[in-house]
Design a protein around this motif. Structure first.
Motif, PDB file in Angstrom:
ATOM      1  N   MET A   1      31.381  46.822   0.458  1.00  0.00           N
ATOM      2  CA  MET A   1      30.413  45.767   0.156  1.00  0.00           C
ATOM      3  C   MET A   1      29.115  46.348  -0.395  1.00  0.00           C
ATOM      4  O   MET A   1      28.480  45.765  -1.279  1.00  0.00           O
ATOM      5  N   ALA A   2      28.748  47.527   0.119  1.00  0.00           N
ATOM      6  CA  ALA A   2      27.528  48.169  -0.387  1.00  0.00           C
ATOM      7  C   ALA A   2      27.708  48.552  -1.851  1.00  0.00           C
ATOM      8  O   ALA A   2      26.789  48.392  -2.667  1.00  0.00           O
ATOM      9  N   LEU A   3      28.908  49.017  -2.181  1.00  0.00           N
ATOM     10  CA  LEU A   3      29.184  49.370  -3.574  1.00  0.00           C
ATOM     11  C   LEU A   3      29.047  48.130  -4.461  1.00  0.00           C
ATOM     12  O   LEU A   3      28.434  48.173  -5.532  1.00  0.00           O
ATOM     13  N   ALA A   4      29.608  47.008  -3.976  1.00  0.00           N
ATOM     14  CA  ALA A   4      29.509  45.763  -4.737  1.00  0.00           C
ATOM     15  C   ALA A   4      28.057  45.371  -4.911  1.00  0.00           C
ATOM     16  O   ALA A   4      27.610  45.019  -6.015  1.00  0.00           O
ATOM     17  N   ALA A   5      27.289  45.447  -3.810  1.00  0.00           N
ATOM     18  CA  ALA A   5      25.880  45.075  -3.887  1.00  0.00           C
ATOM     19  C   ALA A   5      25.164  45.956  -4.901  1.00  0.00           C
ATOM     20  O   ALA A   5      24.313  45.483  -5.666  1.00  0.00           O
ATOM     21  N   ALA A   6      25.529  47.242  -4.933  1.00  0.00           N
ATOM     22  CA  ALA A   6      24.890  48.153  -5.881  1.00  0.00           C
ATOM     23  C   ALA A   6      25.178  47.714  -7.314  1.00  0.00           C
ATOM     24  O   ALA A   6      24.278  47.703  -8.169  1.00  0.00           O
ATOM     25  N   PHE A   7      26.425  47.308  -7.578  1.00  0.00           N
ATOM     26  CA  PHE A   7      26.757  46.812  -8.919  1.00  0.00           C
ATOM     27  C   PHE A   7      25.931  45.567  -9.238  1.00  0.00           C
ATOM     28  O   PHE A   7      25.414  45.414 -10.343  1.00  0.00           O
ATOM     29  N   GLY A   8      25.812  44.671  -8.238  1.00  0.00           N
ATOM     30  CA  GLY A   8      25.046  43.447  -8.440  1.00  0.00           C
ATOM     31  C   GLY A   8      23.585  43.744  -8.717  1.00  0.00           C
ATOM     32  O   GLY A   8      22.966  43.142  -9.596  1.00  0.00           O
ATOM     33  N   VAL A   9      23.020  44.699  -7.959  1.00  0.00           N
ATOM     34  CA  VAL A   9      21.620  45.071  -8.158  1.00  0.00           C
ATOM     35  C   VAL A   9      21.446  45.656  -9.554  1.00  0.00           C
ATOM     36  O   VAL A   9      20.485  45.336 -10.266  1.00  0.00           O
ATOM     37  N   LEU A  10      22.384  46.472  -9.958  1.00  0.00           N
ATOM     38  CA  LEU A  10      22.294  47.113 -11.275  1.00  0.00           C
ATOM     39  C   LEU A  10      22.232  46.073 -12.388  1.00  0.00           C
ATOM     40  O   LEU A  10      21.277  46.030 -13.171  1.00  0.00           O
ATOM     41  N   SER A  11      23.254  45.200 -12.446  1.00  0.00           N
ATOM     42  CA  SER A  11      23.249  44.217 -13.536  1.00  0.00           C
ATOM     43  C   SER A  11      22.109  43.222 -13.333  1.00  0.00           C
ATOM     44  O   SER A  11      21.449  42.819 -14.298  1.00  0.00           O
ATOM     45  N   GLY A  12      21.849  42.849 -12.072  1.00  0.00           N
ATOM     46  CA  GLY A  12      20.803  41.873 -11.793  1.00  0.00           C
ATOM     47  C   GLY A  12      19.425  42.388 -12.171  1.00  0.00           C
ATOM     48  O   GLY A  12      18.632  41.680 -12.792  1.00  0.00           O
ATOM     49  N   TYR A  13      19.155  43.636 -11.843  1.00  0.00           N
ATOM     50  CA  TYR A  13      17.827  44.178 -12.133  1.00  0.00           C
ATOM     51  C   TYR A  13      17.605  44.267 -13.633  1.00  0.00           C
ATOM     52  O   TYR A  13      16.567  43.865 -14.152  1.00  0.00           O
ATOM     53  N   ILE A  14      18.588  44.772 -14.334  1.00  0.00           N
ATOM     54  CA  ILE A  14      18.412  44.933 -15.780  1.00  0.00           C
ATOM     55  C   ILE A  14      18.294  43.567 -16.451  1.00  0.00           C
ATOM     56  O   ILE A  14      17.497  43.381 -17.375  1.00  0.00           O
ATOM     57  N   THR A  15      19.046  42.594 -15.958  1.00  0.00           N
ATOM     58  CA  THR A  15      18.931  41.253 -16.515  1.00  0.00           C
ATOM     59  C   THR A  15      17.563  40.646 -16.221  1.00  0.00           C
ATOM     60  O   THR A  15      16.876  40.151 -17.114  1.00  0.00           O
ATOM     61  N   ALA A  16      17.158  40.719 -14.955  1.00  0.00           N
ATOM     62  CA  ALA A  16      15.939  40.016 -14.554  1.00  0.00           C
ATOM     63  C   ALA A  16      14.685  40.734 -15.032  1.00  0.00           C
ATOM     64  O   ALA A  16      13.718  40.112 -15.461  1.00  0.00           O
ATOM     65  N   ARG A  17      14.719  42.056 -14.994  1.00  0.00           N
ATOM     66  CA  ARG A  17      13.513  42.795 -15.320  1.00  0.00           C
ATOM     67  C   ARG A  17      13.314  42.914 -16.830  1.00  0.00           C
ATOM     68  O   ARG A  17      12.230  42.752 -17.347  1.00  0.00           O
ATOM     69  N   PHE A  18      14.393  43.186 -17.559  1.00  0.00           N
ATOM     70  CA  PHE A  18      14.249  43.461 -18.988  1.00  0.00           C
ATOM     71  C   PHE A  18      14.729  42.313 -19.870  1.00  0.00           C
ATOM     72  O   PHE A  18      14.671  42.397 -21.085  1.00  0.00           O
ATOM     73  N   GLY A  19      15.213  41.256 -19.251  1.00  0.00           N
ATOM     74  CA  GLY A  19      15.613  40.099 -20.038  1.00  0.00           C
ATOM     75  C   GLY A  19      16.892  40.296 -20.828  1.00  0.00           C
ATOM     76  O   GLY A  19      17.163  39.558 -21.775  1.00  0.00           O
ATOM     77  N   VAL A  20      17.700  41.291 -20.478  1.00  0.00           N
ATOM     78  CA  VAL A  20      18.996  41.439 -21.145  1.00  0.00           C
ATOM     79  C   VAL A  20      19.918  40.342 -20.602  1.00  0.00           C
ATOM     80  O   VAL A  20      19.988  40.141 -19.400  1.00  0.00           O
ATOM     81  N   PRO A  21      20.600  39.604 -21.466  1.00  0.00           N
ATOM     82  CA  PRO A  21      21.465  38.529 -20.959  1.00  0.00           C
ATOM     83  C   PRO A  21      22.474  39.080 -19.946  1.00  0.00           C
ATOM     84  O   PRO A  21      23.024  40.163 -20.150  1.00  0.00           O
ATOM     85  N   SER A  22      22.706  38.288 -18.891  1.00  0.00           N
ATOM     86  CA  SER A  22      23.643  38.766 -17.866  1.00  0.00           C
ATOM     87  C   SER A  22      25.042  38.906 -18.445  1.00  0.00           C
ATOM     88  O   SER A  22      25.860  39.678 -17.954  1.00  0.00           O
ATOM     89  N   PHE A  23      25.314  38.172 -19.511  1.00  0.00           N
ATOM     90  CA  PHE A  23      26.577  38.313 -20.230  1.00  0.00           C
ATOM     91  C   PHE A  23      26.819  39.787 -20.568  1.00  0.00           C
ATOM     92  O   PHE A  23      27.921  40.305 -20.407  1.00  0.00           O
ATOM     93  N   MET A  24      25.738  40.452 -21.034  1.00  0.00           N
ATOM     94  CA  MET A  24      25.884  41.850 -21.444  1.00  0.00           C
ATOM     95  C   MET A  24      25.894  42.806 -20.266  1.00  0.00           C
ATOM     96  O   MET A  24      26.708  43.722 -20.198  1.00  0.00           O
ATOM     97  N   THR A  25      24.945  42.606 -19.334  1.00  0.00           N
ATOM     98  CA  THR A  25      24.855  43.573 -18.239  1.00  0.00           C
ATOM     99  C   THR A  25      26.105  43.535 -17.367  1.00  0.00           C
ATOM    100  O   THR A  25      26.606  44.574 -16.952  1.00  0.00           O
TER     101      THR A  25
END
Lengths: 328, 353
Positions: free
Chosen positions: A115-139
């Protein structure tokens, strides 16, 4: 949203149209149910209904998870691969095989590790999407590849069997005569709906999904909400991975194959707006059941694969049509 | 406002790029599937029944072993990874020269073409290739032809260009033999006039699915005792096969006497469904996947037809050597699958895993 300011006869029309969209999914579900009850004498048996619930549980859990980003006008394309890699990680950790050869850990640790691994993946795509505005489609697409690769590394691309019973119990045992996998699915569904209805976070998800700029001006921490939805979606995918281990009795490197689109389709079938702001977990449940019952019924009737695909195409098209008719 | 438009444009472009990328990736997936098919498609016999012209070639290598190259689509698939092991083994056994090279194309068509070109400039004695697609390597094969380097196709034939030999399995035969193995099990389990068997098919439209399905149909046609009860796709996937098998059990229940699965991963799913329904009927698959074979110890009536890529590589080397020695070799060599049951399951696992 505009319907409140529309007046007169057009209000009348709009109501009927929006009613179609609201009740379309449930009417569709009941229709399928009735149709299959007539067409096949084994469809309505208790055993078969339990089977259907069991068969939809994995897709259902992933669909609940991906409902969060969809409500928030995001999308998570990585659920199938995250489900796969986390399931494989839990299995290899618990058994002490492949990448973790000889270093088995207790089952709870293995589960938390996955579950921690999953959360890490979520944080990765989520952070890049939310912080830099990259569409979540891409991240999340990037995470799809990442997770897929990790899955191969972790498992050595070979199935893992001999899983401890405490690990398979979540998806493969019976509790009070009901399959545990179904109980996991339904409890997650209830918790998620409560979260949407009664927590501030739930409210913010709708707000951000409906109008991000407005939400931001009202002081909602948009970044946290967007990232949060993607983390939730990834963690739910890992729970799906966990119950899959119990359902299959083994961890198979291809277990996530073809599990990306059905959960997303189920959410949309349930009446959620792909562009955010509307939908709920009950809708998702209905969407999941429509897909599950359709396949179960057609299987029972012995319809060939080609016919099944055609039927699925027709049902999906009708459902999204009903959605859009309600919108306009 | 301009900012908003900018963002919108960015999102739209992103989406377009994403779609393109996604299409690309699903293409990749397709290729992967192809490779998977490849892994399904190839198999090895137990050498002795290879029945090919090259078996005698081994002794002819005494003088100086030939320098060769083997190009495969992707090591992601166990099937090709096992080919690499066999290749290295042949190298250490002195069947081929030390400077022989193994090429992994990482599932990229262009990489495979450059791999072949590298092998040609290294002036190998002969080239073995498991092509990613039959058409994608045509130009490279023609270059090899121009350079007078013999080419042996493994697992998948090439569409054009000259090859010395094509070494692969016959999926129709595998399907038929696996179905008949299932029939044998059913006959051992109980006496009856007819036996009802259900089939779990692979991905609709894949050539492996069609061939193995044809083999199943042939077995049903050839054996009066065999009845086809139902057939449905399990997409070569364990989870999908489990769902379908549950529905089969709901619909047909005890009428099911046996299950034929077009690959072993689906057999794992069928086993799971049968187990939770407290049913015990024969199940046979194809491929020889380790996890499936490990189930045999508790289940007398489980079996599979194993693919042995190692045999494919050694047969290819033998054939190439025979060709260099001026012998006539068969244009196409079919390699039989190895029948694995409870009797030889542990030997099989010890030997190949």
């Amino acid at each position: 949203m505009l319907s409140s300011v529309v007046s007169g006869s057009s209000l009348q029309n709009r109501l009927t149209a929006s009613e179609i969209s609201r009740y379309g999914p449930i009417i569709g579900l009941v229709g399928l149910f009735v149709a299959f009850s007539f067409l096949n004498d084994r469809f309505l048996t208790v055993q078969n209904q339990v089977n259907v619930l069991r068969q939809v549980s994995i897709i259902g859990i992933m669909a609940i998870g991906v409902t969060f980003p969809i409500l928030c006008a995001e999308i998570d394309l990585s659920i199938a691969q995250v489900m796969e890699v986390t399931g494989l990680t839990m299995a290899t950790l618990a058994v002490g095989a492949r990448l973790f050869e000889g270093s088995a850990v207790p089952v709870p640790v293995a589960i938390l590790g996955g579950m921690a691994l999953a959360a890490a993946f979520g944080v990765l795509s989520g952070y890049i999407t939310a912080r830099f505005g990259v569409p979540s489609f891409m991240t999340t697409l990037a995470v799809l590849f990442l997770a897929d690769g990790f899955g191969l590394i972790v498992s050595g691309n070979r199935p893992i069997i001999g899983l401890p019973e405490s690990l398979t119990a979540f998806g493969g045992s019976q509790v009070f005569g009901l399959p545990s996998i179904v109980l996991v699915f339904l409890s997650l569904l209830i918790v998620s709906q409560l979260m949407l209805s009664y927590t501030r976070f739930g409210l913010y998800i709708y707000a951000v999904g409906g109008d991000r700029t407005a939400a931001e001006r009202m002081g909602v921490n948009v970044m946290a909400v967007r990232m949060g939805t993607l983390v939730i979606s990834a963690v739910f995918a890992s729970i799906a991975g966990l119950v899959t281990l119990g359902r299959l009795g083994s961890a198979v490197p291809t277990m996530g194959a073809s599990l990306l689109l059905p959960p997303i389709a189920a959410v949309i079938l349930g009446g959620a707006d792909l562009f955010g702001g509307s939908g709920n977990m009950i809708g998702t449940l209905i969407g999941v059941l429509i897909l599950g019952i359709l396949q179960n019924g057609l299987n029972l009737m012995g319809v060939a694969p080609s016919g099944q695909l055609v039927a699925q195409g027709i049902v999906l098209m009708l459902a999204v049509l009903a959605n859009v008719v309600g919108e306009n | 406002m301009p900012r908003d438009i900018g963002r919108r444009r960015f999102i739209r472009n992103g989406a377009i790029a994403g779609t393109a990328l996604f299409a690309g990736c699903s293409n990749n997936g397709g290729d992967g599937g192809d490779g998977g098919d490849g892994s399904d498609g190839g198999d090895g016999g137990d050498g002795s029944d290879g029945g090919d012209g090259g078996d005698g070639g081994q002794t002819a290598t005494d003088a100086s072993p030939p320098s060769v190259a083997l190009a495969v689509p992707s090591l992601e698939f166990t099937f090709f990874a096992r080919m690499e092991n066999a290749f290295n083994q042949a190298k250490s056994d002195g069947l081929i020269a030390e400077d022989s090279t193994f090429y992994d194309a990482g599932n990229s068509q262009s990489t495979q073409v450059s791999n072949v070109e590298t092998a040609i400039s290294n002036e190998v004695d002969f080239l073995m290739i498991a092509a990613i697609t039959a058409e994608g390597v045509i130009s490279a094969i023609q270059e090899a032809n121009d350079a007078d380097i013999p080419v042996i196709a493994i697992d998948r034939n090439v569409a054009e260009g000259e090859t010395v030999s094509y070494i692969a399995s016959d999926n129709v035969q595998l399907g038929q033999r696996s179905t008949e193995l299932c029939l044998e099990f059913m006959q051992e389990q109980g006496d009856a006039d007819t036996y009802n068997v259900v089939q779990l098919e692979g991905t609709p439209g894949a050539s492996v699915t069609n061939d193995r399905g044809q083999g199943f149909q042939n077995a049903v046609d050839d054996n009066d005792a065999l009845e086809r009860l139902a057939s449905q796709t399990g997409e070569f996937s364990t989870g999908e096969a489990l769902n379908v098998m549950e529905d089969f059990i709901t619909q047909y229940g005890d009428d099911i006497d046996g299950v034929f699965c077009q690959n072993d991963l689906m057999a794992l799913g069928a086993h799971q469904a049968l187990q939770s329904a407290d049913m015990s009927v024969p199940v046979t698959g194809i491929d020889g996947t380790e996890a499936w074979v490990q189930r045999f110890s508790d289940n007398q009536y489980y079996g599979t037809l194993a693919q042995l890529p190692e045999e494919m590589v050694t047969t290819a080397i033998d054939t190439g050597v025979a060709h260099l020695d001026g012998e006539d070799v068969e244009d196409s060599i079919t390699i039989e699958g190895l029948e694995v049951t409870q009797d030889n399951a542990s030997d099989y696992i010890d030997q190949y895993f």
